[in-house]
Design an enzyme around this catalytic site. Structure first.
Site, mmCIF file in Angstrom:
data_model
loop_
_atom_site.group_PDB
_atom_site.id
_atom_site.type_symbol
_atom_site.label_atom_id
_atom_site.label_comp_id
_atom_site.label_asym_id
_atom_site.label_seq_id
_atom_site.Cartn_x
_atom_site.Cartn_y
_atom_site.Cartn_z
ATOM 1 C CB CYS A 1 -0.642 -0.099 7.861
ATOM 2 S SG CYS A 1 -2.490 0.078 7.195
ATOM 3 C CG HIS B 1 -6.067 2.024 -0.076
ATOM 4 N ND1 HIS B 1 -5.043 2.544 -0.469
ATOM 5 C CD2 HIS B 1 -5.682 0.911 1.003
ATOM 6 C CE1 HIS B 1 -4.032 1.665 0.035
ATOM 7 N NE2 HIS B 1 -4.316 0.893 0.619
ATOM 8 C CB CYS C 1 -0.915 -0.004 1.211
ATOM 9 S SG CYS C 1 -2.073 -1.299 1.264
#
Length: 389
Positions: free
Chosen positions: A375, A345, A89
């Protein structure tokens, strides 16, 4: 050491999975942000030294080096190189770090940090699931199994573990999710995202329109509606409604040296102040932003009170809530325009996306210092501290 400046940062408006951006090939979508970036800066595209492209699902249309594909789908000349990177991510936040490090080392002067993810056209986990379906094995190796016997590394499990550790019940997580939608809806209504969004033409039943509004925001969201969404695990607290939305999108930022600023007559909007990446427990996995932030602030000689605004990716609601409690932050400074629960996201694009939003929010509020963290799979976290200029 030399300074790395941010001249501009742009993003597409988020597209729901199967939504308005579903018709765009990811290389073309990323290429559109590259074009917008160089147009807004008013520079010769040939002056770019490198493009660093974050992407998580490097398979199918995002395989075969999508970073280079984006360059070839843009107005940048063939002479501009590119690299595609995966830090899960945090891929495009790491792209910012690599670009800044190249500039700070003096080896390059103008680097684009970018990211792309089409979660419609390349479903999440494709590089793993495609091989698993073909019976060609899985990422967890025998030596990893010996070290972590019987443990399946899962972000969903990690989110539940954090919620239990910090005592967050479902009501708390759902309330945070509702606030994300409300903040994002208010920011959209106020035009807060207008300067950072690259309009993308899309075909609809009414003809071609420009996609310039994040598609996942639910302005009419209610706590009752969020609370009615099925939990992802029996007895848990995580649901699709208090976790980030799957999203299509791309983003790009221009990182340059002081030499480039003078040579090209550029005006920076930000200065990179601190770059940190740390790693910890791969099982809990999503808790590392807490400790990475501790290290970044210490290295910068700052405290959380010095930071005016923070962007902490809302992968799952427990993550920013745990971060806020751990660092002693002010809830009013966190994700002031909403986060991934409302805005989406787009995995590999999210790092630069958050930087674009952070810098614009600082400008609109007349503030100076911003901190961004998220994270990342495997128990990793990046932290970037930026000074708005």
């Amino acid at each position: 050491m030399a300074t790395a400046y941010i001249v501009d940062a742009v993003r597409t408006a988020g597209g729901r999975r199967g939504g308005r951006l579903a018709g765009w090939h990811p290389a073309d979508l990323a290429g559109a942000t590259l074009d917008a970036l160089v147009d807004r800066a008013g520079i010769d595209p040939a002056a770019i030294d490198d493009v660093i492209m974050g992407c998580v699902g490097q398979a199918g249309e995002q395989g075969f080096h999508v970073g280079r594909g984006a360059v070839l789908a843009s107005k940048l000349p063939e002479s501009v190189p590119a690299v595609t990177i995966d830090r899960q991510c945090g891929s495009s936040q790491q792209a910012i770090h690599f670009a800044a490090q190249a500039v700070m080392s003096g080896t390059q002067d103008m680097v684009i940090a970018a990211g792309v993810e089409s979660m419609t056209r390349v479903p999440m986990g494709s590089p793993v699931t495609l091989f698993a379906k073909a019976g060609l094995g899985e990422p967890k190796s025998p030596r990893q199994e010996a070290r972590y016997p019987g443990i399946a590394f899962s972000q969903f499990t990690g989110a539940e573990m954090i919620a239990r550790k910090f005592g967050f019940d479902r009501g708390t997580l759902d309330a945070f999710a509702l606030d994300s939608h409300r903040r994002a809806a208010a920011a959209t209504a106020a035009g807060a995202f207008a300067d950072e969004i690259v309009p993308i033409p899309v075909e609809t039943e009414d003809g071609t329109v420009l996609h310039r509004t994040d598609e996942g925001i639910r302005a009419d969201a209610t706590l009752e509606g969020i609370g009615s969404v099925k939990l992802l695990s029996e007895g848990g607290v995580i649901s699709a409604a208090n976790a980030s939305q799957m999203c299509d999108g791309a983003s790009a930022a221009l990182i340059v040296s002081e030499t480039a600023l003078k040579a090209h007559g550029l005006t920076p909007i930000g200065r990179i102040h601190q770059l940190t990446v740390t790693a910890g427990d791969p099982v809990v996995m999503l808790e590392e932003p807490l400790y990475a932030t501790d290290r970044a602030l210490k290295r910068a000689g700052m405290t959380i009170a010095d930071i005016d605004l923070y962007e902490v990716n809302e992968a799952f609601a427990p993550v920013p809530l745990a971060w806020l409690r751990h660092v002693g932050g002010d809830p009013a400074r966190l994700n002031v325009n909403g986060g991934a629960i409302a805005l989406g996201h787009p995995l590999g694009a999210t790092g630069v996306k958050l930087m674009a939003t952070l810098l614009n929010a600082l400008k609109q509020r007349g503030k100076r210092w911003g901190l961004q963290t998220m994270c990342e799979g495997g128990g990793i976290a990046n932290v970037t501290i930026v000074e708005r200029l």
